[in-house]
Structures are given as structure tokens and as C-alpha cells.
Write an enzyme that holds these catalytic residues in place. Structure first.
Site, PDB file in Angstrom:
ATOM      1  N   LYS A 216       0.814  -1.213   0.000  1.00 32.10           N
ATOM      2  CA  LYS A 216       0.000   0.000   0.000  1.00 32.10           C
ATOM      3  C   LYS A 216       0.849   1.265   0.000  1.00 32.10           C
ATOM      4  CE  LYS A 216      -4.309  -2.037   1.371  1.00 32.10           C
ATOM      5  NZ  LYS A 216      -5.461  -2.080   2.285  1.00 32.10           N
ATOM      6  N   ARG A 256      -3.071 -10.350   4.708  1.00 34.77           N
ATOM      7  CA  ARG A 256      -3.480 -10.479   3.299  1.00 34.77           C
ATOM      8  C   ARG A 256      -2.407  -9.827   2.432  1.00 34.77           C
ATOM      9  NH1 ARG A 256      -6.498  -7.431  -0.424  1.00 34.77           N
ATOM     10  NH2 ARG A 256      -7.879  -8.676  -1.768  1.00 34.77           N
TER      11      ARG A 256
END
Length: 290
Positions: A216, A256
Site C-alpha cells: 500500500k 493479506r
């Protein structure tokens, strides 16, 4: 969590984006055969389950039609399940959840926590599968406009508690509900770091906690070049593995990730570290006498 693998450590969830526009790998796995091969490879690399999604949730992404999302994910899920891979579906649509479970998915991971589709929670209750509720404040086209908090950890905890209440009221057993603080979803980089540091507060809700930090933007910003250019998404996997290890040691139920091998190794280290810590604690604890 009931209905999912129980390896005695933090789970590793591999990401298979069957999309043309996901932020780090959009288009890489659009062909069903490529997506299936990728999911099978992730399983071999140590993924406990593979999360298949057909809608990008990067900031600014437009939603595909229901038919397009179904055509992207259902064949891939069916093939992966047939190959013995444990599969979850990443969707905000109840009809996609229904057809995905019929194809072999064993859990539903909803970025909206059941808010985007009013039929989602009742559908999951009927399907009888585990549900991951992500903290969410709106669709990708405008979610970053809602990244406003006075105390981000307290507010995310409060809003996730409401999702647990909504899920259980709809008939999903509490033991089948996991939570995700939604790093990057209506969050700035500082909000993301505060939530990671505040995992204890998130865990106080009493539900399994999933952490999705993989590749991210806040990691790219952290690793920016001296010229201020963010580290490219595909070069953030070592940082992702570090977050995975720290999350696992801090009590996360699942992480994840896009790159399974690095994180699977990191989680193994974290698990062994915790085992040694417990052994040391037991060995030094004062003996209780009557």
C-alpha cells in the site's frame, strides 16, 4: 475462525486480483488460466487461503457491472477450489458472494463490511460461511474525502463494533466474523500507522483481526527515494513482510498479501518467536504453592 484453516499461527491470505486496474498488479491475472495458476502457486508458497476479487478498490476506481464481476471471479474460484485451494471471495455484492460460494469459496471478504449491499449480511448468514468485515466509509471514487478523524483508532473500533452488531443481528454467528481496520480505505498514511500501533484496541473487540497492508501507498511513502519518489508498488514486498511479522506477533489472525513467500517466511519466524517467548515466560514464572 470457524470454517477456515487452523494452523496454530497467523494465517497468510494470498491476493488474486482478476481486474484490469488494481493498484499493484492490475491486468496481470485477468486471464482465468493465469489467475488459477497464480493461486495454485500461492498455495505452494505457503498461502493458507487465496482471496479472489474482481473489483479494484484502489482510490478513484470505477465499479465493474455485476455481470462483469461475476464473469471475472466465478470461473477462477471454481477452478481453484477444484484444485484443492482454500478460496475466499473479495466482493461487496451479495449476488457475487452467493455464486462464489456455490462455486467453492469458503468465506466472504467484504471491503464495505456489509454497507455497500443491504442484502450482503443476510446472504452470508444464509450461506453459513465466515465473513470478514472491513472498515469502510465509501466507494473508491470518493473514499479519501472521508479520511477525517479526531481519534482514528477509537473511531475505527467504534465503527467496526457496529459492523459486528449488524452481522450478528443478521444471523452470522460471532465466531464466524473477522474484522479488518481497512488500511488505506479512507485513511491517510498517519492513520494507517496509528491503527497498526493500536492493534490492541482493535483486538479488544474480541474478533479475529485481518491486516491488509500489502504494497500500500503508505509503505511506498515510507520507502521513498531521496528525491521524494514513492517506492513502486512491486518493490514494497520486503516492507510488507515486516508488517506481516509485526502484526502476527501483535496478535493478528490473518495477513493479506500479494507476495506469499516472503510473508509466509515472516509469519513462521513470528510464530516461532512467540513460541519461544511463551516458553521463557513459563520457565521464569514463580511457582505457586499452597
Amino acid at each position: 475462525m470457524e470454517g477456515l484453516p487452523q494452523p496454530g499461527r497467523c494465517l497468510v491470505m494470498g491476493i488474486v486480483n482478476v481486474t484490469p486496474d488494481s493498484f499493484s498488479d492490475g491486468g496481470a491475472w485477468m486471464a482465468p488460466a493465469a489467475a488459477v495458476a497464480h493461486g495454485v502457486a500461492m498455495r505452494r508458497q505457503g498461502a493458507d487461503l487465496v482471496d479472489v476479487g474482481g473489483e479494484s478498490t484502489r482510490p478513484g476506481a470505477e465499479r465493474p457491472s455485476l455481470g462483469e464481476e461475476l464473469s471475472r471471479v466465478v470461473p477462477v474460484i471454481a477452478a481453484l477450489a477444484a484444485a484443492g485451494v482454500v478460496v475466499s471471495v473479495d466482493t461487496m455484492r451479495s449476488e457475487v458472494a452467493r455464486q462464489a460460494v456455490a462455486a467453492g469459496a469458503v468465506a466472504v471478504n467484504d471491503v464495505s463490511g456489509g454497507l455497500a449491499d443491504e442484502a450482503m449480511l443476510s446472504t452470508v448468514a444464509q450461506l453459513g460461511v465466515p465473513f470478514v468485515a472491513v472498515h469502510w466509509r465509501g466507494h473508491s471514487t470518493h473514499m479519501q474525502e472521508r479520511a477525517t478523524y479526531l481519534q482514528v483508532v477509537d473511531e475505527v473500533v467504534t465503527e467496526l463494533a457496529l459492523r459486528v452488531d449488524a452481522a450478528t443481528s443478521a444471523g452470522i454467528p460471532a465466531e464466524k466474523v473477522a474484522l479488518d481496520p481497512g488500511l488505506g480505505f479512507a485513511k491517510t498514511a498517519e492513520h494507517n500507522w496509528a491503527l497498526l500501533a493500536g492493534m490492541g484496541s482493535l483486538l479488544s473487540l474480541g474478533q479475529p483481526l485481518l491486516i491488509g497492508a500489502s504494497r500500500k501507498a503508505f509503505l511506498g511513502a515510507l520507502l521513498a527515494s531521496t528525491a521524494g519518489q514513492p517506492r513502486p508498488a512491486a518493490e514494497r514486498d520486503d516492507a510488507t513482510a515486516a508488517v506481516s511479522a509485526l502484526a502476527a506477533v501483535s496478535g493478528a489472525w490473518c495477513v493479506r498479501v500479494h507476495d506469499v513467500r516472503r510473508t509466509a517466511d515472516a509469519v513462521q519466524v513470528a510464530s516461532r518467536w512467540l513460541q519461544a517467548r511463551r516458553a521463557e515466560t513459563d520457565a521464569t514464572a514463580p511457582e505457586v504453592t499452597r
